[in-house]
Design an enzyme around this catalytic site. Structure first.
Site, PDB file in Angstrom:
ATOM      1  N   TYR A  20     -14.803  20.930 -11.530  1.00 37.64           N
ATOM      2  CA  TYR A  20     -15.217  19.684 -11.852  1.00 37.64           C
ATOM      3  C   TYR A  20     -16.234  19.239 -11.005  1.00 37.64           C
ATOM      4  O   TYR A  20     -15.980  19.356  -9.721  1.00 37.64           O
ATOM      5  CB  TYR A  20     -13.979  18.566 -11.918  1.00 37.64           C
ATOM      6  CG  TYR A  20     -14.177  17.139 -12.200  1.00 37.64           C
ATOM      7  CD1 TYR A  20     -14.689  16.719 -13.251  1.00 37.64           C
ATOM      8  CD2 TYR A  20     -14.457  16.160 -10.964  1.00 37.64           C
ATOM      9  CE1 TYR A  20     -14.986  15.554 -13.686  1.00 37.64           C
ATOM     10  CE2 TYR A  20     -14.548  14.959 -11.348  1.00 37.64           C
ATOM     11  CZ  TYR A  20     -15.116  14.530 -12.506  1.00 37.64           C
ATOM     12  OH  TYR A  20     -15.419  13.275 -12.840  1.00 37.64           O
ATOM     13  N   ASP A  71      -6.466  22.137  -9.772  1.00 33.87           N
ATOM     14  CA  ASP A  71      -6.539  21.212 -10.666  1.00 33.87           C
ATOM     15  C   ASP A  71      -6.072  21.437 -12.108  1.00 33.87           C
ATOM     16  O   ASP A  71      -6.614  22.055 -12.889  1.00 33.87           O
ATOM     17  CB  ASP A  71      -8.154  20.706 -10.987  1.00 33.87           C
ATOM     18  CG  ASP A  71      -8.624  19.617 -11.685  1.00 33.87           C
ATOM     19  OD1 ASP A  71      -7.844  19.140 -12.541  1.00 33.87           O
ATOM     20  OD2 ASP A  71      -9.420  18.719 -11.244  1.00 33.87           O
ATOM     21  N   ARG A 101       0.762  -1.181   0.023  1.00 33.98           N
ATOM     22  CA  ARG A 101       0.128  -0.092  -0.092  1.00 33.98           C
ATOM     23  C   ARG A 101       0.963   1.225   0.040  1.00 33.98           C
ATOM     24  O   ARG A 101       0.384   2.281  -0.320  1.00 33.98           O
ATOM     25  CB  ARG A 101      -0.742  -0.043   1.409  1.00 33.98           C
ATOM     26  CG  ARG A 101      -2.322   1.025   1.258  1.00 33.98           C
ATOM     27  CD  ARG A 101      -2.960   1.020   2.071  1.00 33.98           C
ATOM     28  NE  ARG A 101      -2.329   1.139   3.578  1.00 33.98           N
ATOM     29  CZ  ARG A 101      -2.181   0.720   4.676  1.00 33.98           C
ATOM     30  NH1 ARG A 101      -2.904  -0.393   4.840  1.00 33.98           N
ATOM     31  NH2 ARG A 101      -1.515   1.074   5.867  1.00 33.98           N
ATOM     32  N   LYS A 103      -7.181  10.914 -17.647  1.00 30.65           N
ATOM     33  CA  LYS A 103      -7.598  11.674 -19.033  1.00 30.65           C
ATOM     34  C   LYS A 103      -6.281  11.619 -19.815  1.00 30.65           C
ATOM     35  O   LYS A 103      -5.971  10.776 -20.416  1.00 30.65           O
ATOM     36  CB  LYS A 103      -7.960  13.137 -18.499  1.00 30.65           C
ATOM     37  CG  LYS A 103      -8.746  13.349 -17.510  1.00 30.65           C
ATOM     38  CD  LYS A 103     -10.172  12.731 -18.228  1.00 30.65           C
ATOM     39  CE  LYS A 103     -11.199  12.706 -16.968  1.00 30.65           C
ATOM     40  NZ  LYS A 103     -11.561  13.773 -16.027  1.00 30.65           N
TER      41      LYS A 103
HETATM   42  C1  LIG Z   1     -12.259  13.786 -14.860  1.00 29.43           C
HETATM   43  C2  LIG Z   1     -11.831  14.840 -14.052  1.00 29.43           C
HETATM   44  C3  LIG Z   1     -11.295  14.520 -12.663  1.00 29.43           C
HETATM   45  C4  LIG Z   1     -11.671  13.454 -12.009  1.00 29.43           C
HETATM   46  O1  LIG Z   1     -11.042  12.312 -12.508  1.00 29.43           O
HETATM   47  P1  LIG Z   1     -11.394  10.896 -12.164  1.00 29.43           P
HETATM   48  O2  LIG Z   1     -10.188   9.888 -12.647  1.00 29.43           O
HETATM   49  O3  LIG Z   1     -12.656  10.683 -13.381  1.00 29.43           O
HETATM   50  O4  LIG Z   1     -11.865  10.721 -10.895  1.00 29.43           O
HETATM   51  C5  LIG Z   1     -11.002  15.863 -12.085  1.00 29.43           C
HETATM   52  N1  LIG Z   1     -10.984  16.856 -12.424  1.00 29.43           N
HETATM   53  C6  LIG Z   1     -11.001  17.251 -13.794  1.00 29.43           C
HETATM   54  C7  LIG Z   1     -10.697  18.480 -14.378  1.00 29.43           C
HETATM   55  C8  LIG Z   1     -11.634  16.130 -14.563  1.00 29.43           C
HETATM   56  O5  LIG Z   1     -11.739  16.278 -15.776  1.00 29.43           O
END
Ligand SMILES: *Cc1c(COP(=O)(O)O)cnc(C)c1O
Length: 391
Positions: A110, A182, A57, A207
């Site tokens: 988000y 973010d 972990r 992403k």
């Molecule tokens: C998709 C996304 C997230 C979350 O990511 P996941 O892997 O789907 O939990 C966070 N911030 C932004 C800007 C996103 O587009």
């Protein structure tokens, strides 16, 4: 810890960051280490916890390889991986707040980020105040003695407002608050969070880093000072992504540079083309000179990814459905950043609380994938014809 040579160019770092072939019998890639138990040779080593790896972990060589690579590219001190982008956001926020604290969160973050604030943090006695993403230095007026965190996302989810991150950082730091950003849209390649004063940067690696729509992964990168709290929260919450997914993150990262160049070029071409369509009222893409956020984008970013939105001229929901239902190349679904093009209808008025969404007609978010742009135009052109027939 990040140990890249400062003089190396980004493309070189992408190919080499986090790799140590000599420690893998010469193999180029760090393999997938599976494991929970890690053995200690002596009681002295066990009691001192004195080895690189102590328990599954807490990390494996595969995890360490990706953490080191992302830390180096973002320009931070330390990266920690989580099983999703949302868990990275939640962990980063959780690291800095206690009951009675306030946090300031951009109204354009988000959407599931708000769930964590409105459900979990609220229950723990932490108050979230949503701010206008265009507030800039004006954020000072919202900061109180209780403000612990300012959370930014630039450009904003779905509507792509560019934030004045350095101005926000200046006001937050003057009050002793931590800035979390973010950075998923720009990736570590097109926005350098730590060069702009941010304390903690989030990647939904799901992403562009994974880049192939085949794994969920998150990353939290922090300055040396902020990383202590982040490491503690990460360990307290027991987060660890699956080894396969971490490997897919490493594999995706190696081609991030060339993929993004194409996403950027094709995205811009599609954005210009869409701006000239009679069905389109506006294109929300900060790299277009006509975009309200263009000057800030140009000042702070070195590129644009392939995700942007359009506002259609007034038309019925039925017409939008006719357009989208018949598309053959653009898929409809959540997430983005993979090799394939996506389109999604959205309405920010459903959930934003501080800003008022005003648009001429329905809104669509597009992710421009790696396909040929002429084929993508043909697909949308046929879609616009269906829309026109129903409008
Ligand atoms: C998709 C996304 C997230 C979350 O990511 P996941 O892997 O789907 O939990 C966070 N911030 C932004 C800007 C996103 O587009």
């Amino acid at each position: 810890m990040s140990k890249g040579t400062k003089t190396q160019k980004e493309a070189t770092r992408l190919a080499h960051a986090g790799r140590e072939p000599a420690r893998q019998h010469g193999f180029v890639n760090t393999p997938i280490y599976r494991g929970s138990t890690v053995l200690f040779p002596t009681v002295a080593r066990l009691e001192a916890n004195a080895q690189d790896f102590t328990y599954g972990r807490m990390g494996t060589p595969t995890v360490k390889a990706l953490e080191e690579a992302i830390a180096e590219l973002e320009g931070g001190y330390r990266t920690l991986l989580t099983p999703s982008g949302l868990s990275a956001i939640a962990t980063a926020l959780f690291a800095f707040v206690s009951a009675g604290d306030e946090i300031l969160v951009a109204d354009t973050v988000y959407r599931p980020n708000r769930r964590f604030c409105d459900n979990v943090l609220k229950r723990l006695g932490v108050t979230t105040i949503y701010y206008d993403p265009l507030i800039g230095a004006g954020i000072k007026s919202l900061i109180t003695k209780k403000t612990r965190v300012v959370f930014a996302e630039s450009p904003g989810s779905q509507t792509f407002e560019v934030q004045d991150v350095p101005a926000i950082v200046k006001a937050a730091h003057a009050a002793g608050a931590v800035v979390i950003l973010d950075n998923t849209w720009a990736t570590p390649l097109y926005f350098k969070p730590f060069a702009h004063g941010v304390d903690v940067s989030i990647q939904a690696a799901t992403k562009y880093i994974v880049g192939h729509a085949d794994a969920m992964l998150g990353a939290i990168t922090a300055t040396e000072e902020a990383s202590r709290a982040v490491e503690k929260a990460h360990e307290d919450l027991g987060l660890c992504p699956g080894p396969e997914d971490v490997y897919l993150g490493l594999r995706g990262l190696r081609s991030l540079g060339v993929r993004l160049e194409r996403h950027q070029r094709s995205g811009l071409e599609m954005a210009h083309w869409l701006a000239g369509r009679p069905e389109v009222a506006r294109v929300l893409h900060p790299a277009l000179p006509s975009d309200p956020g263009h000057a800030l984008w140009k000042r702070d970013f070195t590129g644009a990814s392939g995700l942007f939105s359009i506002i259609l001229k007034p038309c019925t929901q039925g017409a939008v459905a006719a357009m989208l239902d018949g598309l053959t190349l653009f898929g409809m679904g959540y997430s983005w950043g993979g090799f394939e093009s996506l389109i999604l209808p959205f309405d920010p008025a459903d959930y934003r609380t501080t800003t008022t969404w005003q648009a001429e007609g329905p809104a669509l978010r597009l992710h421009i994938g790696l396909e040929d742009v002429e084929d993508l135009k043909t697909d949308l052109e046929a879609g616009f014809a269906r829309l026109g027939a129903r409008a």
